[in-house]
Write a protein that holds these residues in place. Structure first.
Motif, PDB file in Angstrom:
ATOM      1  N   VAL A  72       0.834  -1.204   0.000  1.00 14.80           N
ATOM      2  CA  VAL A  72       0.000   0.000   0.000  1.00 14.80           C
ATOM      3  C   VAL A  72       0.870   1.255   0.000  1.00 14.80           C
ATOM      4  CG1 VAL A  72      -1.656   1.339   1.362  1.00 14.80           C
ATOM      5  CG2 VAL A  72      -2.011  -1.106   1.037  1.00 14.80           C
ATOM      6  N   LEU A  73       1.958   1.259   0.777  1.00 14.77           N
ATOM      7  CA  LEU A  73       2.865   2.415   0.771  1.00 14.77           C
ATOM      8  C   LEU A  73       3.456   2.636  -0.625  1.00 14.77           C
ATOM      9  CD1 LEU A  73       4.810   1.931   4.134  1.00 14.77           C
ATOM     10  CD2 LEU A  73       3.235   3.785   3.565  1.00 14.77           C
ATOM     11  N   TYR A  74       3.818   1.554  -1.293  1.00 15.90           N
ATOM     12  CA  TYR A  74       4.389   1.662  -2.634  1.00 15.90           C
ATOM     13  C   TYR A  74       3.342   2.162  -3.621  1.00 15.90           C
ATOM     14  CZ  TYR A  74       8.240   0.359  -5.788  1.00 15.90           C
ATOM     15  OH  TYR A  74       9.293   0.387  -6.656  1.00 15.90           O
ATOM     16  N   LEU A  75       2.111   1.693  -3.449  1.00 20.72           N
ATOM     17  CA  LEU A  75       1.034   2.135  -4.334  1.00 20.72           C
ATOM     18  C   LEU A  75       0.783   3.635  -4.224  1.00 20.72           C
ATOM     19  CD1 LEU A  75      -1.670  -0.676  -4.005  1.00 20.72           C
ATOM     20  CD2 LEU A  75      -0.498   0.036  -6.088  1.00 20.72           C
TER      21      LEU A  75
ATOM     22  N   VAL B 245      -6.008   9.991  -9.700  1.00 21.52           N
ATOM     23  CA  VAL B 245      -5.744   8.976  -8.683  1.00 21.52           C
ATOM     24  C   VAL B 245      -6.881   7.953  -8.643  1.00 21.52           C
ATOM     25  CG1 VAL B 245      -5.545   8.617  -6.197  1.00 21.52           C
ATOM     26  CG2 VAL B 245      -4.249  10.434  -7.294  1.00 21.52           C
ATOM     27  N   VAL B 246      -8.109   8.447  -8.697  1.00 23.15           N
ATOM     28  CA  VAL B 246      -9.273   7.550  -8.691  1.00 23.15           C
ATOM     29  C   VAL B 246      -9.277   6.665  -9.938  1.00 23.15           C
ATOM     30  CG1 VAL B 246     -11.797   7.460  -8.727  1.00 23.15           C
ATOM     31  CG2 VAL B 246     -10.634   9.126  -7.263  1.00 23.15           C
TER      32      VAL B 246
ATOM     33  N   ILE C 290      -7.806  -2.938  -1.426  1.00 19.81           N
ATOM     34  CA  ILE C 290      -6.470  -2.341  -1.453  1.00 19.81           C
ATOM     35  C   ILE C 290      -6.458  -1.134  -2.386  1.00 19.81           C
ATOM     36  CG2 ILE C 290      -4.096  -2.758  -2.219  1.00 19.81           C
ATOM     37  CD1 ILE C 290      -4.564  -5.688  -1.202  1.00 19.81           C
ATOM     38  N   GLY C 291      -7.152  -1.240  -3.512  1.00 22.07           N
ATOM     39  CA  GLY C 291      -7.244  -0.110  -4.435  1.00 22.07           C
ATOM     40  C   GLY C 291      -7.883   1.105  -3.792  1.00 22.07           C
TER      41      GLY C 291
ATOM     42  N   ALA D 185      -7.245   6.616  -1.350  1.00 23.57           N
ATOM     43  CA  ALA D 185      -7.405   7.570  -0.251  1.00 23.57           C
ATOM     44  C   ALA D 185      -6.053   8.128   0.198  1.00 23.57           C
ATOM     45  CB  ALA D 185      -8.116   6.888   0.918  1.00 23.57           C
ATOM     46  N   LEU D 186      -5.059   7.249   0.373  1.00 26.85           N
ATOM     47  CA  LEU D 186      -3.740   7.716   0.802  1.00 26.85           C
ATOM     48  C   LEU D 186      -3.040   8.513  -0.290  1.00 26.85           C
ATOM     49  CD1 LEU D 186      -2.542   4.511   2.689  1.00 26.85           C
ATOM     50  CD2 LEU D 186      -3.184   6.705   3.701  1.00 26.85           C
ATOM     51  N   GLY D 187      -3.280   8.153  -1.560  1.00 30.61           N
ATOM     52  CA  GLY D 187      -2.684   8.905  -2.664  1.00 30.61           C
ATOM     53  C   GLY D 187      -3.188  10.337  -2.710  1.00 30.61           C
TER      54      GLY D 187
END
Length: 530
Positions: free
Chosen positions: A134-137, A164-165, A397-398, A403-405
């Motif tokens: 997730v951090l890498y994504l 991003v979406v 995960i997507g 959200a984090l992106g």
């Protein structure tokens, strides 16, 4: 940017998306639906194909956009990212590639659980793998947003959010429909496109300076405003002890982190033998090495031709240095050549992001289904039910990555990837190396190694300047910064190894000597490998 830029770049985006969706649809119609097909593509890829796919998986937005941007802004200190990312592959080649292929089936947890009690080890390794993924994504999402915000001009923030979406939605489709086989072919296509685009830009930069690399560096230094200091260590990581320790922490994370990345480890299972896995890594090192040498030319070329001030004005983190360089090399914003070259580079960068997020999402959804879901169920599920869970996990995960992106969209993508590498090196690498090479390693040691690296890494990031206490942090309005370093690797990586050792020596459990002997024979000879 003019309407011509937007139309041509969006057309090229659409062509790549259409082609990759076509690949995914074709593969989904011809799949057998087995776990081996979904997780490992049937193990049917040749070393060259897998080498291109590994290169496509590894050469991410951090490489193409982030590193070049850091070099354009910080000169020599930005170049250190290229060195770290490349040197890391020596660790992969000599320590883990063949051994992981022989010992596991689909995920990192397979290697560790081969000689441990499966349930606690799979839960720990699966949790760590999902966290790293997730951090890498997030880094890839930020890269996509920066790129399209540049393309669409004044609608930057809204364009960034919608991009991003959109990237998140596409990666969910790729993974849930096509699995590893479609993802691999998407990565091969992307690697060819990225290398072709990078070679073209590198040649154009060198032509601009008549092949005189010394003149390129001198011009970059003069235009940077820092003079000779731009070509010497210390511009970003010099000065006080905190900056110097941050550099050591970053270097340690980059060199050791690759061997713990779940989406890289999973690529070793797509070839039939360990020998093929080793040859895949040799292919990938050649491709990746050539690429990182060219990012050095592109970074200093952006500093010399575009200028750090222009790059920083477009994107404070430097993520748009290469597209701006392409625009200038093609003849400028109002020229046909500039429009075409900019659109091609933007499309290649977007293809890079789509391919990498597909690989990462597949690896993390495999960890959820094969490790977490299978371990938490009282009865072992069927391979088909695992695949179904993996597809559902890809959606979750997507959504988390989207959200984090959106939250981290103002940070440099190479810097964000450095954080992911630190967590991978802290949580995954200790348990992997101990499992392969330490005869006395126990289940408690394995669980402690994972959590003893993962938790400190995440806590230190939360308490670092990345999250609060500085103008460029995620929450600049608050201050709960207690850890001075931006990258936690210098502290969290030794803690992961220490926790694994401490858990083992304090364990009442007798080491499984027979299990270790079997794992050692399998890892070194391939006897009994799946």
């Amino acid at each position: 940017m003019t309407g011509n830029h937007q139309s041509l770049a969006l057309m090229l985006f659409s062509v790549f998306v259409a082609v990759t969706l076509g690949i995914t649809t074709w593969v989904s119609r011809n799949r057998r639906g087995s776990a081996e097909e979904f997780y490992a593509g049937g193990r049917l890829f040749s070393p060259m194909e897998n080498g291109f796919a590994i290169a496509g998986d590894y050469m991410s937005a951090a490489s193409f956009l982030g590193i070049s941007g850091l070099i354009a802004l910080y000169g020599y200190d930005g170049l250190l990212y290229s060195v770290g990312f490349l040197v890391a592959w020596l660790v992969v080649l000599f320590l883990v590639a063949e051994l992981v292929r022989n010992c596991g089936r689909f995920t990192l947890a397979d290697v560790v659980a081969a000689r441990m009690r499966e349930r606690p080890v799979r839960i720990a390794a699966g949790t760590s793998s999902v966290t790293v993924s997730v951090l890498y994504l997030v880094a890839q999402m930020v890269g996509a947003g920066s790129l399209v915000a540049l393309l669409l001009g004044r609608t930057g923030e809204a364009a960034q959010a919608w991009t991003v979406v959109g990237v998140g939605a596409l990666m969910i489709v790729y993974v849930s429909l096509g699995g590893m086989r479609a993802t691999t072919w998407i990565q091969i296509v992307k690697a060819v496109l990225l290398l072709g685009g990078t070679i073209a830009l590198t040649v154009l930069v060198l032509i601009r300076f008549h092949g005189d690399f010394d003149r390129l560096l001198t011009t970059a230094a003069d235009r940077s405003g820092h003079g000779p200091a731009f070509l010497a260590p210390g511009l970003a990581y010099g000065g006080d002890w905190t900056a110097r320790l941050d550099f050591l922490s970053l270097g340690l994370a980059l060199v050791l982190g690759t061997a713990g990345l779940p989406h890289i480890l999973s690529r070793f299972y797509t070839v039939p033998t360990a020998r093929a896995a080793r040859r895949s890594v040799v292919w990938s090192i050649g491709l990746i090495g050539g690429f990182y040498l060219m990012t050095i030319v592109l970074g200093f070329g952006a500093a010399a031709i575009v200028g750090p001030d222009t790059v920083r004005a477009s994107n404070a983190a430097g993520n748009t240095a290469v597209p701006l360089l392409a625009l200038d090399l093609g003849g400028g914003a109002d020229s046909t050549g500039g429009t075409v070259l900019f659109a091609v580079v933007a499309a290649v960068a977007f293809a890079t992001i789509l391919a990498v997020v597909a690989g990462i999402t597949l690896a993390s959804s495999a960890s959820v289904a094969h490790d977490l879901y299978a371990s938490l169920r009282r009865r072992r599920g069927t391979p088909r039910s695992e695949v179904g869970v993996a597809r559902i996990a890809a959606v979750g995960i997507g959504v988390a990555a989207i959200a984090l992106g959106l939250l981290a969209r103002d940070l440099n993508v190479a810097f964000l990837v450095g954080l992911a590498f630190a967590v991978a090196a802290s949580a995954n690498l200790p348990v992997l190396l101990y499992s392969l090479f330490w005869r006395g390693f126990t289940t408690r040691g394995a669980v402690w190694a994972v959590y003893g690296g993962l938790i400190p890494a995440l806590v230190l990031v939360a308490l670092s300047p990345v999250v609060s206490g500085s103008p460029g942090s995620l929450f600049p309005g608050v201050d709960f910064q207690y850890f001075p370093l931006q990258n936690p690797g210098l502290v969290s990586i030794p803690l992961g190894f220490l926790a694994g050792w401490l858990g083992t020596v304090t364990s009442a459990e007798e080491p499984d000597a027979a299990g270790h002997a079997e794992t050692e024979v399998r890892s070194l000879t391939g006897a009994g490998a799946v």
